[in-house]
Design a protein around this motif. Structure first.
Motif, PDB file in Angstrom:
ATOM      1  N   PHE B  54      47.377  43.101  35.938  1.00 28.75           N
ATOM      2  CA  PHE B  54      46.449  44.169  36.312  1.00 28.75           C
ATOM      3  C   PHE B  54      45.284  43.604  37.140  1.00 28.75           C
ATOM      4  O   PHE B  54      44.918  44.166  38.177  1.00 28.75           O
ATOM      5  CB  PHE B  54      45.923  44.885  35.061  1.00 28.75           C
ATOM      6  CG  PHE B  54      44.924  45.971  35.359  1.00 28.75           C
ATOM      7  CD1 PHE B  54      45.320  47.134  35.990  1.00 28.75           C
ATOM      8  CD2 PHE B  54      43.588  45.812  35.031  1.00 28.75           C
ATOM      9  CE1 PHE B  54      44.401  48.127  36.285  1.00 28.75           C
ATOM     10  CE2 PHE B  54      42.659  46.800  35.321  1.00 28.75           C
ATOM     11  CZ  PHE B  54      43.079  47.963  35.951  1.00 28.75           C
ATOM     12  N   ILE B  55      44.730  42.468  36.678  1.00 28.75           N
ATOM     13  CA  ILE B  55      43.678  41.812  37.464  1.00 28.75           C
ATOM     14  C   ILE B  55      44.212  41.511  38.857  1.00 28.75           C
ATOM     15  O   ILE B  55      43.547  41.723  39.874  1.00 28.75           O
ATOM     16  CB  ILE B  55      43.232  40.494  36.789  1.00 28.75           C
ATOM     17  CG1 ILE B  55      42.587  40.773  35.443  1.00 28.75           C
ATOM     18  CG2 ILE B  55      42.262  39.741  37.688  1.00 28.75           C
ATOM     19  CD1 ILE B  55      42.101  39.516  34.766  1.00 28.75           C
ATOM     20  N   SER B  56      45.457  41.036  38.894  1.00 31.25           N
ATOM     21  CA  SER B  56      46.062  40.668  40.172  1.00 31.25           C
ATOM     22  C   SER B  56      46.117  41.857  41.120  1.00 31.25           C
ATOM     23  O   SER B  56      45.742  41.746  42.285  1.00 31.25           O
ATOM     24  CB  SER B  56      47.461  40.118  39.913  1.00 31.25           C
ATOM     25  OG  SER B  56      48.101  39.853  41.120  1.00 31.25           O
ATOM     26  N   VAL B  57      46.570  43.000  40.599  1.00 34.70           N
ATOM     27  CA  VAL B  57      46.719  44.149  41.493  1.00 34.70           C
ATOM     28  C   VAL B  57      45.349  44.670  41.923  1.00 34.70           C
ATOM     29  O   VAL B  57      45.173  45.101  43.066  1.00 34.70           O
ATOM     30  CB  VAL B  57      47.605  45.243  40.855  1.00 34.70           C
ATOM     31  CG1 VAL B  57      46.874  46.078  39.845  1.00 34.70           C
ATOM     32  CG2 VAL B  57      48.174  46.168  41.928  1.00 34.70           C
ATOM     33  N   GLU B  70      39.218  34.878  49.116  1.00 31.35           N
ATOM     34  CA  GLU B  70      38.951  34.674  47.688  1.00 31.35           C
ATOM     35  C   GLU B  70      39.687  35.711  46.840  1.00 31.35           C
ATOM     36  O   GLU B  70      40.197  35.402  45.765  1.00 31.35           O
ATOM     37  CB  GLU B  70      37.451  34.766  47.391  1.00 31.35           C
ATOM     38  CG  GLU B  70      36.622  33.625  47.910  1.00 31.35           C
ATOM     39  CD  GLU B  70      36.177  33.833  49.347  1.00 31.35           C
ATOM     40  OE1 GLU B  70      36.657  34.807  49.983  1.00 31.35           O
ATOM     41  OE2 GLU B  70      35.361  33.024  49.833  1.00 31.35           O
ATOM     42  N   HIS B  71      39.724  36.945  47.329  1.00 33.04           N
ATOM     43  CA  HIS B  71      40.396  37.995  46.574  1.00 33.04           C
ATOM     44  C   HIS B  71      41.889  37.737  46.483  1.00 33.04           C
ATOM     45  O   HIS B  71      42.516  37.976  45.451  1.00 33.04           O
ATOM     46  CB  HIS B  71      40.126  39.366  47.214  1.00 33.04           C
ATOM     47  CG  HIS B  71      38.701  39.793  47.091  1.00 33.04           C
ATOM     48  ND1 HIS B  71      38.134  40.738  47.901  1.00 33.04           N
ATOM     49  CD2 HIS B  71      37.731  39.394  46.243  1.00 33.04           C
ATOM     50  CE1 HIS B  71      36.866  40.909  47.565  1.00 33.04           C
ATOM     51  NE2 HIS B  71      36.594  40.099  46.557  1.00 33.04           N
ATOM     52  N   ASP B  72      42.439  37.205  47.576  1.00 34.56           N
ATOM     53  CA  ASP B  72      43.860  36.859  47.569  1.00 34.56           C
ATOM     54  C   ASP B  72      44.134  35.736  46.567  1.00 34.56           C
ATOM     55  O   ASP B  72      45.125  35.768  45.835  1.00 34.56           O
ATOM     56  CB  ASP B  72      44.279  36.436  48.973  1.00 34.56           C
ATOM     57  CG  ASP B  72      45.749  36.074  49.042  1.00 34.56           C
ATOM     58  OD1 ASP B  72      46.571  36.884  48.579  1.00 34.56           O
ATOM     59  OD2 ASP B  72      46.077  34.983  49.547  1.00 34.56           O
ATOM     60  N   PHE B  73      43.238  34.757  46.506  1.00 33.54           N
ATOM     61  CA  PHE B  73      43.422  33.642  45.561  1.00 33.54           C
ATOM     62  C   PHE B  73      43.412  34.152  44.126  1.00 33.54           C
ATOM     63  O   PHE B  73      44.211  33.733  43.296  1.00 33.54           O
ATOM     64  CB  PHE B  73      42.309  32.590  45.730  1.00 33.54           C
ATOM     65  CG  PHE B  73      42.326  31.910  47.069  1.00 33.54           C
ATOM     66  CD1 PHE B  73      43.483  31.858  47.818  1.00 33.54           C
ATOM     67  CD2 PHE B  73      41.178  31.315  47.571  1.00 33.54           C
ATOM     68  CE1 PHE B  73      43.505  31.235  49.051  1.00 33.54           C
ATOM     69  CE2 PHE B  73      41.196  30.697  48.802  1.00 33.54           C
ATOM     70  CZ  PHE B  73      42.355  30.652  49.553  1.00 33.54           C
ATOM     71  N   MET B  74      42.473  35.060  43.843  1.00 29.64           N
ATOM     72  CA  MET B  74      42.389  35.609  42.488  1.00 29.64           C
ATOM     73  C   MET B  74      43.694  36.325  42.142  1.00 29.64           C
ATOM     74  O   MET B  74      44.217  36.186  41.036  1.00 29.64           O
ATOM     75  CB  MET B  74      41.204  36.583  42.415  1.00 29.64           C
ATOM     76  CG  MET B  74      40.851  37.021  41.018  1.00 29.64           C
ATOM     77  SD  MET B  74      40.114  35.721  40.057  1.00 29.64           S
ATOM     78  CE  MET B  74      38.435  36.252  39.984  1.00 29.64           C
TER      79      MET B  74
END
Lengths: 74, 222
Positions: B54-57, B70-74
């Protein structure tokens, strides 16, 4: 930090060996031998878990140190 | 240490779940016997996986609107850690099923759904490795992730409930709330779930921070 880990491990070891000493004597209803010895399993898993968490904290600190170095460099 | 309180909380909750999970009272049920305690360890794996996905999506959607690496890395590190929880969930489930249902992989909709969901997220990681260009990789995999997450939810939590499944709460099976009449299992189960979610998130943030360092390294040298 390393000293702290060593100290906690030594403390835990002495805690468990204090239970082990009583095994030379006649087997009494001591705590770790009750309930089908399930407490031994609980202690073992707790020890692994605590060790794992401490390990995670050391990694965390290492990453924090690297981040600090990076901020100083930039 | 002030921002780390949730890591300590996660550790305490896990420790509590181990101690109370082994020593606490559980309902005496046929076939299951003491293995009902697996509920405290097997199910939190899947809940943690779902939380990390869920965090990933969320970060994939953020990436699509912001374009920040950074968002892609997360997003990718959440999937990386989520996959680990997924594998633990599969392996512990197979072990438990072998004893309880007599087969490590009975043809159960929840199991087959989880297999497809696992492959879907493995495909996400393969897809990333297949794309060389960084921006293209981030964008395409973010889009893929946005589609993969709802399908995973349907496969794991919706479809098994519409047919007969061996898992509790599916089809004609009794649910969790029927088993623990006086709620004694909930008092261990929910802290265990929260504990594993916190520890999983912690590992994910570690991986994320290392990845950021790595990324900055490359940008400085370039």
């Amino acid at each position: 930090m390393k000293k702290l880990i060593l100290l906690t491990l030594m403390g835990l070891m002495s805690f468990f060996s204090s239970f082990a000493q009583s095994s030379n004597q006649v087997e009494m209803a001591d705590f770790l031998r009750s309930s089908g010895k399930i407490y031994v399993v609980v202690s073992v898993i707790s020890l692994i878990l605590v060790g794992f968490i401490v390990y995670l904290f050391t990694i965390d600190r290492k990453v924090s140190r690297l981040e600090k170095q990076r901020r100083n460099k930039l | 240490m002030r921002q780390n309180w949730w890591k300590v909380l996660g550790a305490i909750l896990l420790l509590y779940s181990v101690v109370a999970g082994f020593l606490g009272d559980v309902p005496k049920l046929f076939i299951l016997h003491e293995t009902i305690r697996n509920l405290y360890f097997h199910v939190p794996m899947w809940f943690s996986m779902t939380f990390l996905y869920f965090i990933s999506v969320v970060y994939s959607i953020k990436y699509l609107s912001s374009g920040k690496p950074e968002h892609d890395f997360m997003a990718v590190e959440s999937v990386n850690v989520g996959i680990i929880f997924c594998l633990f969930g599969l392996l512990t489930g197979m072990l438990w099923a072998n004893v309880t249902w007599g087969d490590p992989w009975p043809s159960d909709p929840k199991l087959n759904g989880s297999a497809i969901a696992t492959l879907m997220y493995l495909a996400y990681l393969v897809l990333r490795n297949a794309l060389e260009e960084e921006q293209k990789r981030a964008k395409i995999s973010a889009l893929y992730n946005v589609f993969a997450f709802p399908i995973m939810i349907v496969l794991l939590f919706v479809l098994p409930r519409m047919t007969d499944s061996l898992h509790p709460g599916n089809g004609g099976n009794s649910t969790f709330s029927d088993i623990d009449m006086d709620n004694q299992m909930r008092r261990v189960f929910y802290p265990a779930v929260l504990g594993w979610i916190l520890i999983g998130t912690w590992v994910m943030t570690l991986r994320y921070r290392v990845r950021i360092l790595d990324y900055e390294d490359k940008n400085i040298s370039a």
